[in-house]
Design an enzyme around this catalytic site. Structure first.
Site, PDB file in Angstrom:
ATOM      1  CE1 TYR A 168      -4.052  -1.979   0.297  1.00 59.71           C
ATOM      2  CE2 TYR A 168      -2.578  -3.414   1.538  1.00 59.71           C
ATOM      3  CZ  TYR A 168      -3.757  -3.211   0.845  1.00 59.71           C
ATOM      4  OH  TYR A 168      -4.647  -4.256   0.689  1.00 59.71           O
ATOM      5  CB  SER A 169       0.784   4.347  -2.036  1.00 59.34           C
ATOM      6  OG  SER A 169       0.739   3.664  -3.242  1.00 59.34           O
ATOM      7  CB  CYS A 346      -0.061   6.934  -8.111  1.00 63.25           C
ATOM      8  SG  CYS A 346      -0.122   5.607  -6.881  1.00 63.25           S
ATOM      9  CD  GLU A 387       4.408   2.539  -6.451  1.00 64.12           C
ATOM     10  OE1 GLU A 387       5.605   2.224  -6.640  1.00 64.12           O
ATOM     11  OE2 GLU A 387       3.980   3.023  -5.397  1.00 64.12           O
ATOM     12  CE1 TYR A 389      -3.927   0.753  -6.271  1.00 64.72           C
ATOM     13  CE2 TYR A 389      -1.781   1.804  -6.360  1.00 64.72           C
ATOM     14  CZ  TYR A 389      -3.099   1.822  -5.956  1.00 64.72           C
ATOM     15  OH  TYR A 389      -3.592   2.874  -5.240  1.00 64.72           O
TER      16      TYR A 389
HETATM   17  P1  FAD Z   1      -7.162 -10.133  -2.937  1.00 63.36           P
HETATM   18  O1  FAD Z   1      -7.925 -10.962  -2.001  1.00 63.36           O
HETATM   19  O2  FAD Z   1      -5.692 -10.333  -3.038  1.00 63.36           O
HETATM   20  O3  FAD Z   1      -7.832 -10.174  -4.337  1.00 63.36           O
HETATM   21  C1  FAD Z   1      -7.191  -9.616  -5.458  1.00 63.36           C
HETATM   22  C2  FAD Z   1      -7.438 -10.511  -6.630  1.00 63.36           C
HETATM   23  O4  FAD Z   1      -8.816 -10.489  -6.936  1.00 63.36           O
HETATM   24  C3  FAD Z   1      -6.752 -10.070  -7.901  1.00 63.36           C
HETATM   25  O5  FAD Z   1      -5.445 -10.526  -7.972  1.00 63.36           O
HETATM   26  C4  FAD Z   1      -7.638 -10.682  -8.950  1.00 63.36           C
HETATM   27  O6  FAD Z   1      -7.286 -12.028  -9.148  1.00 63.36           O
HETATM   28  C5  FAD Z   1      -9.001 -10.640  -8.312  1.00 63.36           C
HETATM   29  N1  FAD Z   1      -9.792  -9.521  -8.817  1.00 63.36           N
HETATM   30  C6  FAD Z   1      -9.692  -8.230  -8.463  1.00 63.36           C
HETATM   31  N2  FAD Z   1     -10.604  -7.476  -9.099  1.00 63.36           N
HETATM   32  C7  FAD Z   1     -11.305  -8.325  -9.870  1.00 63.36           C
HETATM   33  C8  FAD Z   1     -12.374  -8.176 -10.777  1.00 63.36           C
HETATM   34  N3  FAD Z   1     -12.924  -6.970 -10.999  1.00 63.36           N
HETATM   35  N4  FAD Z   1     -12.847  -9.273 -11.409  1.00 63.36           N
HETATM   36  C9  FAD Z   1     -12.296 -10.474 -11.199  1.00 63.36           C
HETATM   37  N5  FAD Z   1     -11.283 -10.691 -10.339  1.00 63.36           N
HETATM   38  C10 FAD Z   1     -10.784  -9.632  -9.696  1.00 63.36           C
HETATM   39  N6  FAD Z   1      -4.534  -0.423  -2.822  1.00 63.36           N
HETATM   40  C11 FAD Z   1      -5.154   0.564  -2.131  1.00 63.36           C
HETATM   41  O7  FAD Z   1      -6.347   0.439  -1.799  1.00 63.36           O
HETATM   42  N7  FAD Z   1      -4.485   1.700  -1.749  1.00 63.36           N
HETATM   43  C12 FAD Z   1      -3.180   1.904  -2.074  1.00 63.36           C
HETATM   44  O8  FAD Z   1      -2.599   2.954  -1.738  1.00 63.36           O
HETATM   45  C13 FAD Z   1      -2.494   0.869  -2.790  1.00 63.36           C
HETATM   46  N8  FAD Z   1      -1.204   1.010  -3.109  1.00 63.36           N
HETATM   47  C14 FAD Z   1      -0.561   0.033  -3.799  1.00 63.36           C
HETATM   48  C15 FAD Z   1       0.795   0.220  -4.124  1.00 63.36           C
HETATM   49  C16 FAD Z   1       1.463  -0.762  -4.825  1.00 63.36           C
HETATM   50  C17 FAD Z   1       2.924  -0.551  -5.169  1.00 63.36           C
HETATM   51  C18 FAD Z   1       0.773  -1.933  -5.233  1.00 63.36           C
HETATM   52  C19 FAD Z   1       1.481  -3.004  -6.007  1.00 63.36           C
HETATM   53  C20 FAD Z   1      -0.539  -2.122  -4.915  1.00 63.36           C
HETATM   54  C21 FAD Z   1      -1.237  -1.135  -4.190  1.00 63.36           C
HETATM   55  N9  FAD Z   1      -2.587  -1.316  -3.817  1.00 63.36           N
HETATM   56  C22 FAD Z   1      -3.223  -0.311  -3.144  1.00 63.36           C
HETATM   57  C23 FAD Z   1      -3.324  -2.561  -4.099  1.00 63.36           C
HETATM   58  C24 FAD Z   1      -3.185  -3.541  -2.910  1.00 63.36           C
HETATM   59  O9  FAD Z   1      -1.842  -3.993  -2.817  1.00 63.36           O
HETATM   60  C25 FAD Z   1      -4.063  -4.788  -3.027  1.00 63.36           C
HETATM   61  O10 FAD Z   1      -3.792  -5.392  -4.273  1.00 63.36           O
HETATM   62  C26 FAD Z   1      -5.546  -4.517  -2.936  1.00 63.36           C
HETATM   63  O11 FAD Z   1      -5.879  -3.943  -1.685  1.00 63.36           O
HETATM   64  C27 FAD Z   1      -6.331  -5.834  -3.071  1.00 63.36           C
HETATM   65  O12 FAD Z   1      -5.850  -6.747  -2.134  1.00 63.36           O
HETATM   66  P2  FAD Z   1      -6.846  -7.753  -1.379  1.00 63.36           P
HETATM   67  O13 FAD Z   1      -6.049  -8.627  -0.522  1.00 63.36           O
HETATM   68  O14 FAD Z   1      -7.961  -6.981  -0.762  1.00 63.36           O
HETATM   69  O15 FAD Z   1      -7.449  -8.537  -2.602  1.00 63.36           O
END
Ligand code: FAD
Length: 389
Positions: A168-169, A346, A387, A389
C-alpha cells in the site's frame, strides 16, 4: 469521563460533531463546546472504546490530534512554505537522505497499532475507502514520501498458509499525520467485485482486513519499499501528479510535505499540479483539504478533477483523467520541456494508455514523437514516475 490528564499513556484530542444531546452525553464532562464541535481528550488505550461510544451517540469524528509530547497538528501550520524562505537567505539545500528499504521483512514484520480508521467516501459515493493511521512508535520503521509498506493480513489462506503481504502506498509524509515521527498512514479501498460466473460478491482479503480494523488493533507491517515515486530534492520543480482513486495516497504525502509542513530543508516554491480522476464528487478523497490548499496557494498548486460519472468531454463521453490531460496537453507539453518537471502517475493500471494517447497528440502538434520523447528524455532523465496497480 475522557477528560483525565492521563500521565502514563499518550493522549489524543478528538473533535466530534453531530452528538445528540441526551442523558448519557450530558453525563460526560467533555471540555469545550465550540461552533457545534465537541472536544474530548482520550488516552490511547481507551480510543477503541471511545470511538464505539461516539458511533452509538450518532457523532462523527472530525479530527484527532495528539496532545502530550507531540508536535503541533497539521492544521496549525498555516504559513505558506513559499513565504518562509529563511529570512530571505538562499534556500537551504535538502540534505541527502538515505532511502530506507526493507527495514522489516515478512519473516520479521514490525507491529503497528491502529490509531484511527476513517471513511473517506461521502454519501452518494461508490465503495468504501479508509484513511488508516498506525502508531509505529517504538519500531525502527521510517520511510519517505512516495514509498509503500506491506501489510500481512491476519489469518490463513485456503491452503492453511499465512496470507501473503499486500503493498500500500504511504499517504502520510515521513513525519506522519501528527508530525511527530510516530505514525504512518494508508488510504485503502476495499476490493469488491462480482464473480463473473456465479454473480457472487467477492471481497479482497487484505483490503477487507484493513477496512474493519479498530483503534488499538495490532497489524503486521513490512517495508518500506519503492524508489520510483520519490520527490526530487529541487524545491523549485514542477510536479505533475496524475491520480485515480487511491492513487492519491502518495500525492497527499507530497502535498502535505510541500504545503502543510514547514520543513527547513524543503521550502517548496515550484508548481504542483494534481489531476485527480474519480467516479463521483463524493469519491474525491481528501476533498476539503485539497481545496483548502488550492485556495491558499493558488500560485503553487493547481487542482484539476475528472469526475467520470458526472462530467462530460466535449464530444459527450465520460470525463476520465485522460480527458483532462487532453484538455491541458499543450501546456503540459510546454512544462515537460523544463528539465525540472516531473510527472507522477498512481492508481489504476488502466489509466496509462489514455494518458499516453493524449500526450502523443500534444507532442505531434509540436512536431515531436511522444514515445521517443518519453523514452529518450523523460524516462532517461528520471522524470517520468509510474506506480499503477
Ligand atoms: P485479494 O484478495 O488479493 O484479491 C485480489 C485478486 O482479486 C486479484 O489478484 C484478482 O485475481 C481478483 N480480482 C480483483 N478485481 C477483480 C475483478 N474486478 N474481477 C475479477 N477478479 C478480480 N490499494 C489501495 O487500496 N491503496 C493503495 O494505496 C495501494 N497502493 C498500492 C501500491 C502498490 C505498489 C501496489 C502493487 C498495490 C497497491 N494497492 C493499493 C493494491 C493492494 O496492494 C491490493 O492489491 C488490494 O488492496 C487488493 O488486495 P486484497 O487482498 O484486498 O485482494
Amino acid at each position: 469521563m475522557y477528560n483525565a490528564t492521563n500521565s502514563g499513556s499518550r493522549m489524543f484530542r478528538y473533535e466530534v460533531v453531530g452528538l445528540r444531546q441526551n442523558a448519557e452525553t450530558d453525563k460526560t464532562d467533555y471540555a469545550i463546546r465550540n461552533s457545534g464541535s465537541q472536544f474530548f481528550n482520550v488516552p490511547y488505550d481507551r480510543m477503541n472504546q471511545f470511538m464505539q461510544q461516539i458511533t452509538r451517540w450518532g457523532g462523527k469524528i472530525v479530527s484527532i490530534h495528539p496532545l502530550n509530547g507531540a508536535a503541533a497538528p497539521l492544521a496549525a501550520t498555516t504559513e505558506p512554505a513559499s513565504n518562509t524562505s529563511n529570512n530571505g537567505a538562499a534556500p537551504v539545500k535538502e540534505k541527502k537522505v538515505d532511502i530506507p528499504v526493507n527495514i522489516y521483512r515478512p519473516n520479521n514484520p514490525c507491529i503497528g497499532k491502529v490509531i484511527s480508521n476513517q471513511e473517506l467516501v461521502r454519501e452518494g459515493g461508490e465503495g468504501t475507502v479508509k484513511h488508516i493511521i498506525f502508531d509505529i512508535s517504538g519500531t525502527e520503521l521510517r520511510y519517505l514520501e512516495g514509498q509503500s509498506i506491506g501489510i500481512i493480513p491476519a489469518g490463513t489462506d485456503a491452503n492453511g498458509k499465512p496470507h501473503k503481504l499486500r503493498l500500500y502506498s504511504i499517504a502520510s509524509t515521513r513525519h506522519g499525520d501528527f508530525q511527530d515521527d510516530k505514525t504512518v498512514s494508508l488510504c485503502v479501498r476495499r476490493l469488491e467485485y462480482k464473480d463473473k460466473e456465479t454473480g457472487e460478491t467477492i471481497y479482497g482479503v487484505c483490503s477487507s482486513y484493513l477496512n474493519q480494523l479498530q483503534p488499538g488493533d495490532e497489524v503486521k507491517i513490512t517495508g518500506p519499499v519503492g524508489k520510483e515515486m520519490l520527490l526530487p530534492d529541487d524545491p523549485e520543480a514542477t510536479i505533475i501528479m496524475l491520480a485515480t482513486g487511491t492513487g492519491i495516497a502518495p500525492f497527499r504525502a507530497f502535498l502535505w510535505r510541500m504545503f502543510k509542513e514547514n520543513n527547513p530543508d524543503y521550502q517548496f516554491k515550484g508548481l504542483a499540479w494534481l489531476f485527480f480522476g474519480v467516479a463521483y464528487t463524493a469519491n474525491i478523497l481528501y476533498k476539503d483539504e485539497l481545496e483548502e490548499l488550492q485556495a491558499k496557494y493558488p500560485d503553487h498548486f493547481r487542482l484539476t478533477y475528472a469526475i467520470s460519472r458526472e462530467q462530460k468531454t466535449p464530444d459527450g463521453g465520460k470525463m476520465y483523467i485522460q480527458g483532462r490531460i487532453a484538455e491541458h496537453a499543450d501546456e503540459i507539453w510546454q512544462l515537460l520541456q523544463k528539465k525540472n518537471t516531473h510527472v507522477y502517475m498512481c492508481g489504476l493500471k488502466g489509466m496509462e494508455p489514455g494518458i499516453d494517447e493524449a500526450m502523443a497528440a500534444a507532442a505531434a502538434k509540436n512536431g515531436a514523437d511522444w514515445q521517443e520523447f518519453l523514452k529518450g528524455t523523460l524516462k532517461k532523465e528520471g522524470r517520468w514516475h509510474v506506480e499503477t496497480y
